[in-house]
Write a protein that holds these residues in place. Structure first.
Motif, mmCIF file in Angstrom:
data_model
loop_
_atom_site.group_PDB
_atom_site.id
_atom_site.type_symbol
_atom_site.label_atom_id
_atom_site.label_comp_id
_atom_site.label_asym_id
_atom_site.label_seq_id
_atom_site.Cartn_x
_atom_site.Cartn_y
_atom_site.Cartn_z
ATOM 1 N N VAL A 96 128.016 106.972 89.917
ATOM 2 C CA VAL A 96 129.253 107.656 90.261
ATOM 3 C C VAL A 96 129.907 106.852 91.361
ATOM 4 N N THR A 97 131.176 106.488 91.175
ATOM 5 C CA THR A 97 131.884 105.743 92.215
ATOM 6 C C THR A 97 133.023 106.581 92.735
ATOM 7 N N ASP A 98 133.378 106.324 93.965
ATOM 8 C CA ASP A 98 134.501 107.013 94.563
ATOM 9 C C ASP A 98 135.789 106.494 93.941
ATOM 10 N N SER A 102 140.600 106.211 99.718
ATOM 11 C CA SER A 102 139.700 105.606 100.688
ATOM 12 C C SER A 102 139.491 104.123 100.404
ATOM 13 N N ILE A 103 139.463 103.722 99.149
ATOM 14 C CA ILE A 103 139.312 102.305 98.822
ATOM 15 C C ILE A 103 140.546 101.542 99.269
ATOM 16 N N ASP A 104 141.717 102.061 98.930
ATOM 17 C CA ASP A 104 142.952 101.379 99.284
ATOM 18 C C ASP A 104 143.077 101.218 100.789
ATOM 19 N N ASN A 105 142.820 102.290 101.517
ATOM 20 C CA ASN A 105 142.964 102.238 102.956
ATOM 21 C C ASN A 105 141.916 101.339 103.590
ATOM 22 N N ALA A 106 140.699 101.389 103.091
ATOM 23 C CA ALA A 106 139.628 100.588 103.671
ATOM 24 C C ALA A 106 139.822 99.113 103.384
ATOM 25 N N SER A 117 141.425 95.736 92.172
ATOM 26 C CA SER A 117 140.419 94.710 92.426
ATOM 27 C C SER A 117 139.398 95.207 93.458
ATOM 28 N N ALA A 118 139.885 95.870 94.508
ATOM 29 C CA ALA A 118 138.981 96.417 95.525
ATOM 30 C C ALA A 118 138.066 97.476 94.926
ATOM 31 N N LEU A 119 138.620 98.313 94.063
ATOM 32 C CA LEU A 119 137.826 99.351 93.411
ATOM 33 C C LEU A 119 136.785 98.731 92.484
ATOM 34 N N ASP A 120 137.171 97.691 91.741
ATOM 35 C CA ASP A 120 136.228 96.999 90.859
ATOM 36 C C ASP A 120 135.103 96.356 91.665
ATOM 37 N N THR A 121 135.451 95.753 92.795
ATOM 38 C CA THR A 121 134.446 95.118 93.644
ATOM 39 C C THR A 121 133.472 96.155 94.187
ATOM 40 N N LYS A 122 134.006 97.275 94.657
ATOM 41 C CA LYS A 122 133.135 98.335 95.174
ATOM 42 C C LYS A 122 132.227 98.862 94.075
ATOM 43 N N ALA A 123 132.767 99.060 92.890
ATOM 44 C CA ALA A 123 131.960 99.545 91.770
ATOM 45 C C ALA A 123 130.864 98.545 91.421
ATOM 46 N N ALA A 124 131.188 97.254 91.442
ATOM 47 C CA ALA A 124 130.193 96.220 91.137
ATOM 48 C C ALA A 124 129.087 96.207 92.190
ATOM 49 N N ILE A 125 129.464 96.344 93.444
ATOM 50 C CA ILE A 125 128.471 96.369 94.526
ATOM 51 C C ILE A 125 127.594 97.613 94.399
ATOM 52 N N ASP A 126 128.225 98.763 94.194
ATOM 53 C CA ASP A 126 127.462 100.009 94.042
ATOM 54 C C ASP A 126 126.496 99.925 92.862
ATOM 55 N N ALA A 127 126.958 99.359 91.747
ATOM 56 C CA ALA A 127 126.107 99.238 90.562
ATOM 57 C C ALA A 127 124.947 98.288 90.835
ATOM 58 N N SER A 173 118.258 88.689 97.035
ATOM 59 C CA SER A 173 118.253 87.733 95.928
ATOM 60 C C SER A 173 118.794 88.376 94.652
ATOM 61 N N ARG A 174 118.348 89.588 94.365
ATOM 62 C CA ARG A 174 118.837 90.302 93.172
ATOM 63 C C ARG A 174 120.329 90.619 93.274
ATOM 64 N N LEU A 175 120.763 91.007 94.461
ATOM 65 C CA LEU A 175 122.184 91.318 94.643
ATOM 66 C C LEU A 175 123.049 90.073 94.469
ATOM 67 N N ARG A 176 122.598 88.963 95.033
ATOM 68 C CA ARG A 176 123.352 87.703 94.852
ATOM 69 C C ARG A 176 123.455 87.337 93.374
ATOM 70 N N ALA A 177 122.374 87.539 92.648
ATOM 71 C CA ALA A 177 122.376 87.203 91.220
ATOM 72 C C ALA A 177 123.243 88.171 90.415
ATOM 73 N N ALA A 178 123.319 89.423 90.855
ATOM 74 C CA ALA A 178 124.056 90.437 90.099
ATOM 75 C C ALA A 178 125.557 90.408 90.352
ATOM 76 N N LEU A 179 125.942 89.906 91.514
ATOM 77 C CA LEU A 179 127.359 89.930 91.867
ATOM 78 C C LEU A 179 128.005 88.572 91.628
ATOM 79 N N PRO A 180 129.219 88.562 91.088
ATOM 80 C CA PRO A 180 129.912 87.292 90.880
ATOM 81 C C PRO A 180 130.296 86.684 92.226
ATOM 82 N N ASN A 181 130.223 85.386 92.283
ATOM 83 C CA ASN A 181 130.601 84.661 93.488
ATOM 84 C C ASN A 181 132.087 84.344 93.404
ATOM 85 N N PRO A 182 132.916 84.924 94.276
ATOM 86 C CA PRO A 182 134.353 84.688 94.180
ATOM 87 C C PRO A 182 134.746 83.259 94.512
ATOM 88 N N HIS A 183 133.868 82.512 95.157
ATOM 89 C CA HIS A 183 134.189 81.138 95.524
ATOM 90 C C HIS A 183 133.727 80.123 94.474
#
Length: 189
Positions: A96-98, A102-106, A117-127, A173-183
């Protein structure tokens, strides 16, 4: 009163100073709620456990012994409340994601695209955090959300310091592998 240590505030609260509790509450509420929301994905259940944790702090105010940092004691109560909740409740599988302002303001997003994009990033991090094994997720959240040190996490979880360190390393290590590197750029384009 904001300059007082957590130990001093608990001592004052045990002696009846309600303002000391208010200061402690405001000092720790965000980290505590963040920890619980990442451990218990159902917002209503997280709210219930959050209230339960503070109620336990209130009931135990006279028994508090400052042999460890207050945050360690608080998050030990929170961890135990999470364990109790999981034992008696149904474990949630879907994330469940918010959704909301709050995403826009934060994020400081100014356009709908940036907000999405911010909401997608938060959802990806939460997942990604939700997909971690329980012990790794717990260590990660106690370190990153609660701000506890390795010895404090070891005290809260009952694990050895090196075990906690290992759990954190694997979680990162798992989080780095699961999240796309924006750079990271596509090779060959």
């Amino acid at each position: 009163m904001n300059d007082a240590s957590d130990h001093e505030l608990m001592a004052r609260y045990a002696n009846g100073d309600a303002d000391a509790f208010e200061c402690l509450y405001h000092r720790h509420k965000g980290r505590l709620y963040g920890f619980l929301r990442q451990r218990i994905f159902d917002p209503q259940a997280a709210d219930d456990v959050y209230q339960e944790v503070w109620a336990k702090v209130i009931r135990a105010r006279r028994q508090y012994e400052p042999d460890a940092p207050f945050a360690s004691w608080l998050f030990q109560i929170a961890r135990n409340a999470c364990i109790d909740h999981m034992r008696h409740g149904e474990r949630r599988v879907t994330l469940v994601t918010d959704t909301g302002d709050s995403i826009d303001n934060a994020s400081g997003a100014t356009t709908p695209h940036e907000s999405a994009s911010a909401l997608d990033t938060k959802a990806a991090i939460d997942a990604a955090i939700a997909s971690l094994p329980d012990e790794q997720r717990e260590a990660f959240l106690l370190h990153q959300v609660a701000g506890l040190s390795l010895p404090d996490i070891a005290r809260v979880t009952g694990a050895k310091r090196e075990t906690v360190k290992s759990r954190l390393r694997y979680a990162l290590s798992r989080l780095r592998a699961a999240l796309p590197n924006p750079h990271q750029q596509d090779v060959g384009t």
